[in-house]
Design a protein around this motif. Structure first.
Motif, PDB file in Angstrom:
ATOM      1  N   TYR A  18      54.766 -53.901 -54.965  1.00  0.00           N
ATOM      2  CA  TYR A  18      53.800 -54.562 -56.053  1.00  0.00           C
ATOM      3  C   TYR A  18      54.747 -55.701 -57.039  1.00  0.00           C
ATOM      4  O   TYR A  18      54.301 -56.635 -57.513  1.00  0.00           O
ATOM      5  CB  TYR A  18      53.191 -53.490 -56.709  1.00  0.00           C
ATOM      6  N   HIS A  19      55.805 -55.037 -57.454  1.00  0.00           N
ATOM      7  CA  HIS A  19      56.764 -55.837 -58.550  1.00  0.00           C
ATOM      8  C   HIS A  19      57.600 -56.981 -58.010  1.00  0.00           C
ATOM      9  O   HIS A  19      57.997 -57.760 -58.749  1.00  0.00           O
ATOM     10  CB  HIS A  19      57.303 -54.852 -59.426  1.00  0.00           C
ATOM     11  N   ALA A  20      58.009 -57.055 -56.833  1.00  0.00           N
ATOM     12  CA  ALA A  20      58.849 -57.793 -56.421  1.00  0.00           C
ATOM     13  C   ALA A  20      58.143 -59.276 -56.268  1.00  0.00           C
ATOM     14  O   ALA A  20      57.994 -60.129 -55.178  1.00  0.00           O
ATOM     15  CB  ALA A  20      59.344 -57.685 -54.804  1.00  0.00           C
ATOM     16  N   VAL A  21      57.980 -59.904 -57.412  1.00  0.00           N
ATOM     17  CA  VAL A  21      57.436 -61.411 -57.388  1.00  0.00           C
ATOM     18  C   VAL A  21      58.503 -62.172 -57.980  1.00  0.00           C
ATOM     19  O   VAL A  21      59.724 -61.615 -58.627  1.00  0.00           O
ATOM     20  CB  VAL A  21      56.284 -61.131 -58.423  1.00  0.00           C
ATOM     21  N   PRO A  22      58.587 -63.379 -57.741  1.00  0.00           N
ATOM     22  CA  PRO A  22      59.391 -64.420 -58.225  1.00  0.00           C
ATOM     23  C   PRO A  22      59.682 -64.186 -59.769  1.00  0.00           C
ATOM     24  O   PRO A  22      58.783 -63.961 -60.363  1.00  0.00           O
ATOM     25  CB  PRO A  22      58.801 -65.887 -57.928  1.00  0.00           C
ATOM     26  N   THR A  23      60.957 -64.460 -60.358  1.00  0.00           N
ATOM     27  CA  THR A  23      61.245 -64.320 -61.723  1.00  0.00           C
ATOM     28  C   THR A  23      61.292 -62.874 -62.189  1.00  0.00           C
ATOM     29  O   THR A  23      61.868 -62.777 -63.249  1.00  0.00           O
ATOM     30  CB  THR A  23      60.269 -65.155 -62.760  1.00  0.00           C
ATOM     31  N   ASN A  24      61.290 -61.879 -61.313  1.00  0.00           N
ATOM     32  CA  ASN A  24      61.400 -60.498 -61.620  1.00  0.00           C
ATOM     33  C   ASN A  24      62.427 -59.633 -61.088  1.00  0.00           C
ATOM     34  O   ASN A  24      62.350 -58.577 -60.805  1.00  0.00           O
ATOM     35  CB  ASN A  24      60.060 -59.743 -61.269  1.00  0.00           C
ATOM     36  N   SER A  25      63.450 -60.374 -60.289  1.00  0.00           N
ATOM     37  CA  SER A  25      64.659 -59.698 -59.712  1.00  0.00           C
ATOM     38  C   SER A  25      65.368 -58.925 -60.618  1.00  0.00           C
ATOM     39  O   SER A  25      65.858 -57.862 -60.193  1.00  0.00           O
ATOM     40  CB  SER A  25      65.453 -60.957 -59.224  1.00  0.00           C
TER      41      SER A  25
END
Length: 493
Positions: free
Chosen positions: A426-433
């Motif tokens: 769910y949380h592995a979106v761009p800018t969230n590394s």
């Protein structure tokens, strides 16, 4: 074999009439073989997954698309045995039972007989909805408790089947900026739509709106009136009334209210969407067409509403008008959680010229939205996992590890791998590394502390723990595309 007939197929031969007139026909070709019987709702294989799609519901969907003001007066016959069976199979096998104590396995033992009896009761009006068993679960990121309604198994089956029929109508009515609990739409679709709107359109102000206790404040009389705009089949309306009037059973005490729909019930998301479709969506669409001086974008996921505006004056007028609109239908905006903030591509520069700090942030569907910059200094919208949600998840992992302390390391590893994989999904979106790496690091640390507590002489060092974590826990990596890429695929220009 690919071309072998299915079990229900009959032998079908081509039908070709004679070339001469019927009275002078010398010979007719062999007629088509008959079938043993006709099904009440024929199904057509429409997808590569070989899913059955009711032709009757397909016609309902087509009629709803073509005639926006038509009332559907005959719908209940679409609730067939096949649809009830599919609805039962879609229920979670190990879900908690309702007030009747019937589990999925109990009902499945005599499935056909139970479904035939249920089907007959629904169609002759003898079906009775049971009270919803209320439980309270922790609210993510808060010390408060959230009420959850657990319906009886037969109520789940009937509600799911009825929702399938109603979706054929309302999916043609609902507007494009509504994303919550709709087939083929999810949270990331709403997140993408909001991100693209902020990055690619003239958005300078964000109204982050929160409805106070929405599911508990829905006016049931207004809800039924809204349904009757499209549903003219009184038998379906009667079913909805039965669910609303079934009441709640809490600590052995039964109560019924004129407001609200039970959270956790299968039909609640659709009923909530219908309510907000008439109370908010249609009104918001009309307001931005007639009243707004500049650009206005709206994204709604269930009762979470975010609106973006080009001009501050539009935002404040919309806020006041929305407050008045909600009050007319028994809803209230949360005074502390609803706020207007300066946000967008030009927000940081404007605030810097005015001697103000960085733009405020807001949260939506588990992410904090931040006005950031790329490496080249251009505007870049950052989406970061909410800190309170991550801390709540880590507390849950810590408690579970305490219960699994003496399990073998491979068993712990397999469980933690599933936890981390689900979080990343769910949380592995761009800018969230960075948040992904932090979550994995904290899970590893909690695991190390748990293993050290198993023995006073345990020598679990970070070096050894790093090797164990590298074997079992997935490494952080972005799994979702950039919002504009996925949004462009689903909404081509």
């Amino acid at each position: 074999m690919m071309h072998e007939p299915e079990k229900s197929d009959s032998a079908i031969r081509a039908v070709k009439p004679a070339n001469k007139a019927a009275s002078a026909a010398a010979e007719w070709v062999e007629q088509r073989a008959g079938t043993k019987g006709n099904t009440g709702q024929p199904h057509t294989r429409r997808t590569q997954r070989r899913d059955s799609v009711s032709q009757g519901l397909d016609r309902v969907r087509h009629a709803a698309r073509q005639r926006k003001k038509e009332k559907f007066t005959a719908l209940l016959h679409h609730v067939t045995m096949d649809l009830l069976r599919e609805s039962f199979m879609a229920i979670k096998r190990h879900a908690a039972p309702g007030v009747d104590g019937v589990t999925w396995q109990d009902y499945e033992a005599s499935l056909e007989g139970n479904l035939e009896d249920l089907h007959a009761r629904v169609h002759r009006g003898a079906y009775r909805a049971l009270p919803v068993r209320r439980r309270f679960i922790p609210k993510p990121g808060s010390n408060k408790q959230r009420p959850l309604g657990i319906a009886a198994l037969e109520d789940k089956v009937v509600q799911r089947a009825t929702v399938t029929v109603l979706n054929a109508i309302y999916e043609e009515d609902f507007l494009g900026f509504s994303y919550g609990f709709r087939p083929g739409r999810g949270q990331h679709d709403a997140l993408d739509a909001l991100s693209v709107a902020i990055c690619d359109t003239a958005v300078n102000w964000i109204l982050d709106a929160d409805i106070r206790s929405f599911f508990d404040q829905i006016d049931q009389k207004w809800l039924v009136r809204f349904l009757e705009h499209r549903i003219g089949d009184e038998r379906v309306i009667r079913l909805v009334r039965k669910w609303l009037k079934a009441g709640v059973l809490e600590d052995g005490e039964w109560s019924v209210s004129e407001k609200g729909t039970p959270q956790g019930a299968v039909a609640s998301p659709l009923l909530a969407n219908v309510y907000l479709h008439y109370v908010f969506d249609l009104w918001a669409q009309q307001w931005r067409r007639r009243e707004a001086a500049g650009n206005v974008v709206v994204v709604r996921y269930a009762d979470d509403i975010v609106a973006g505006f080009e001009h501050e004056a539009d935002a404040r007028r919309f806020w006041d008008a929305m407050r008045t609109r909600f009050e007319q239908f028994g809803l209230e905006l949360h005074g502390e959680k609803t706020r207007l903030l300066e946000f967008g591509r030009q927000a940081a520069a404007r605030r810097q010229r005015q001697g103000l700090g960085k733009p405020e942030t807001f949260t939506f569907l588990g992410f904090t939205f931040i006005c950031g910059k790329s490496r080249r200094g251009a505007f870049l919208l950052h989406r970061k996992t909410r800190g309170d949600r991550m801390r709540a998840k880590l507390r849950e992992v810590k408690e579970q590890l305490r219960d699994r302390m003496h399990d073998a390391i491979p068993e712990q590893g397999r469980w933690l791998k599933a936890v981390v994989t689900g979080f990343f999904a769910y949380h592995a979106v761009p800018t969230n590394s960075r948040a992904l790496g932090a979550f994995r690091h904290h899970v590893t640390d909690l695991w190390r502390r748990t293993l050290r507590r198993r023995s006073q002489k345990d020598g679990m060092t970070w070096e050894r723990m790093a090797k164990i974590a590298a074997y079992w826990l997935p490494t952080p990596r972005v799994l979702h595309p950039w919002p504009n890429q996925r949004f462009a695929v689903k909404h081509p220009r």
